[in-house]
Design a protein around this motif. Structure first.
Motif, PDB file in Angstrom:
ATOM      1  N   THR A  41       0.719  -1.209   0.121  1.00  0.00           N
ATOM      2  CA  THR A  41      -0.152   0.056  -0.038  1.00  0.00           C
ATOM      3  C   THR A  41       0.752   1.257  -0.088  1.00  0.00           C
ATOM      4  O   THR A  41       0.332   2.208  -0.568  1.00  0.00           O
ATOM      5  N   LEU A  42       1.892   1.337   0.599  1.00  0.00           N
ATOM      6  CA  LEU A  42       2.842   2.214   0.592  1.00  0.00           C
ATOM      7  C   LEU A  42       3.506   2.583  -0.771  1.00  0.00           C
ATOM      8  O   LEU A  42       3.911   3.695  -1.276  1.00  0.00           O
ATOM      9  N   ASN A  43       4.176   1.445  -1.277  1.00  0.00           N
ATOM     10  CA  ASN A  43       4.792   1.599  -2.636  1.00  0.00           C
ATOM     11  C   ASN A  43       4.101   1.698  -3.916  1.00  0.00           C
ATOM     12  O   ASN A  43       3.625   0.578  -4.282  1.00  0.00           O
ATOM     13  N   LYS A  44       3.796   2.857  -4.275  1.00  0.00           N
ATOM     14  CA  LYS A  44       2.899   3.095  -5.507  1.00  0.00           C
ATOM     15  C   LYS A  44       3.862   2.802  -6.749  1.00  0.00           C
ATOM     16  O   LYS A  44       5.123   3.221  -6.821  1.00  0.00           O
ATOM     17  N   PRO A  45       3.148   2.296  -7.617  1.00  0.00           N
ATOM     18  CA  PRO A  45       3.845   2.195  -8.937  1.00  0.00           C
ATOM     19  C   PRO A  45       4.048   3.493  -9.518  1.00  0.00           C
ATOM     20  O   PRO A  45       3.316   4.245  -9.577  1.00  0.00           O
ATOM     21  N   ASP A  62       0.950   8.495 -10.759  1.00  0.00           N
ATOM     22  CA  ASP A  62      -0.134   9.001 -11.333  1.00  0.00           C
ATOM     23  C   ASP A  62      -0.747   9.951 -10.476  1.00  0.00           C
ATOM     24  O   ASP A  62      -0.968   9.570  -9.077  1.00  0.00           O
ATOM     25  N   ILE A  63      -1.601  11.061 -10.605  1.00  0.00           N
ATOM     26  CA  ILE A  63      -2.039  11.864  -9.957  1.00  0.00           C
ATOM     27  C   ILE A  63      -3.441  11.348  -8.882  1.00  0.00           C
ATOM     28  O   ILE A  63      -3.388  11.617  -7.801  1.00  0.00           O
ATOM     29  N   TYR A  64      -4.007  10.484  -9.271  1.00  0.00           N
ATOM     30  CA  TYR A  64      -5.090   9.947  -8.529  1.00  0.00           C
ATOM     31  C   TYR A  64      -4.478   8.852  -7.532  1.00  0.00           C
ATOM     32  O   TYR A  64      -5.267   8.017  -6.791  1.00  0.00           O
ATOM     33  N   LYS A  65      -3.480   8.421  -7.580  1.00  0.00           N
ATOM     34  CA  LYS A  65      -2.704   7.269  -6.899  1.00  0.00           C
ATOM     35  C   LYS A  65      -1.657   7.823  -6.016  1.00  0.00           C
ATOM     36  O   LYS A  65      -0.763   7.068  -5.443  1.00  0.00           O
ATOM     37  N   GLN A  66      -1.609   9.065  -5.718  1.00  0.00           N
ATOM     38  CA  GLN A  66      -0.780   9.591  -4.633  1.00  0.00           C
ATOM     39  C   GLN A  66      -0.809   9.210  -3.499  1.00  0.00           C
ATOM     40  O   GLN A  66      -2.212   8.778  -2.917  1.00  0.00           O
ATOM     41  N   PRO A  67       0.299   8.798  -2.750  1.00  0.00           N
ATOM     42  CA  PRO A  67       0.073   8.201  -1.343  1.00  0.00           C
ATOM     43  C   PRO A  67      -0.474   9.002  -0.352  1.00  0.00           C
ATOM     44  O   PRO A  67      -1.203   8.443   0.625  1.00  0.00           O
ATOM     45  N   ALA A  68      -0.696  10.286  -0.483  1.00  0.00           N
ATOM     46  CA  ALA A  68      -1.570  11.251   0.674  1.00  0.00           C
ATOM     47  C   ALA A  68      -3.069  10.810   0.428  1.00  0.00           C
ATOM     48  O   ALA A  68      -3.612  10.782   1.456  1.00  0.00           O
ATOM     49  N   PHE A  69      -3.504  10.106  -0.584  1.00  0.00           N
ATOM     50  CA  PHE A  69      -4.969   9.733  -0.882  1.00  0.00           C
ATOM     51  C   PHE A  69      -5.205   8.651   0.134  1.00  0.00           C
ATOM     52  O   PHE A  69      -6.529   8.028   0.178  1.00  0.00           O
ATOM     53  N   ASP A  70      -4.123   7.886   0.626  1.00  0.00           N
ATOM     54  CA  ASP A  70      -4.549   6.694   1.359  1.00  0.00           C
ATOM     55  C   ASP A  70      -4.800   7.134   2.653  1.00  0.00           C
ATOM     56  O   ASP A  70      -5.275   6.104   3.585  1.00  0.00           O
ATOM     57  N   HIS A  71      -4.689   8.394   3.239  1.00  0.00           N
ATOM     58  CA  HIS A  71      -5.364   8.721   4.460  1.00  0.00           C
ATOM     59  C   HIS A  71      -6.792   8.396   4.756  1.00  0.00           C
ATOM     60  O   HIS A  71      -7.565   8.755   3.417  1.00  0.00           O
ATOM     61  N   PRO A  72      -7.252   7.978   5.774  1.00  0.00           N
ATOM     62  CA  PRO A  72      -8.688   7.831   5.881  1.00  0.00           C
ATOM     63  C   PRO A  72      -9.606   8.756   5.578  1.00  0.00           C
ATOM     64  O   PRO A  72     -10.643   8.838   5.130  1.00  0.00           O
ATOM     65  N   LEU A  73      -9.331  10.264   5.789  1.00  0.00           N
ATOM     66  CA  LEU A  73     -10.016  11.299   5.891  1.00  0.00           C
ATOM     67  C   LEU A  73      -9.890  11.891   4.308  1.00  0.00           C
ATOM     68  O   LEU A  73     -10.781  12.791   3.882  1.00  0.00           O
TER      69      LEU A  73
END
Length: 108
Positions: A41-45, A62-73
């Motif tokens: 989940t941390l290592n995005k392609p 990819d802009i829609y797969k940024q790690p910041a968007f994994d945050h629950p909020l």
């Protein structure tokens, strides 16, 4: 005085030998799977990777797969992107067409 030096030396060797021990531990199969799941989940392609003249490597994600968007909020967050370059291109085309039209009317 010599006894204190000898005691200090003995304690130093004891502490150093325990600090130098291999303190690694083997993970259970369940812990190993959990760790692999978290790493996936941390290592995005990355889409593209490049290196600058100082040797620093940058990975473009990819802009829609940024790690910041994994945050629950931010799970259901939608990006509000304005495409300034597309708008500028359309304005440029309108500008060229307008002046081309006035230029061709001026010649004829």
């Amino acid at each position: 005085m010599e006894a204190q030096s000898l005691l200090f030396l003995a304690l130093s060797v004891f502490v150093w030998s325990h600090a130098a021990e291999d303190n690694t531990r083997d993970l259970s199969l369940e812990d190993d799977r959990e760790l692999e799941r978290e790493l996936k989940t941390l290592n995005k392609p990355f889409v593209k990777s490049f290196q600058d003249k100082y040797g620093i490597t940058y990975d473009c994600v990819d802009i829609y797969k940024q790690p910041a968007f994994d945050h629950p909020l931010l799970k259901n967050h939608t990006l509000q992107v304005t495409y300034h370059l597309v708008l500028a291109f359309y304005v440029y085309l309108l500008f060229i067409l307008f002046y081309w039209n006035t230029f061709t009317n001026f010649i004829s």
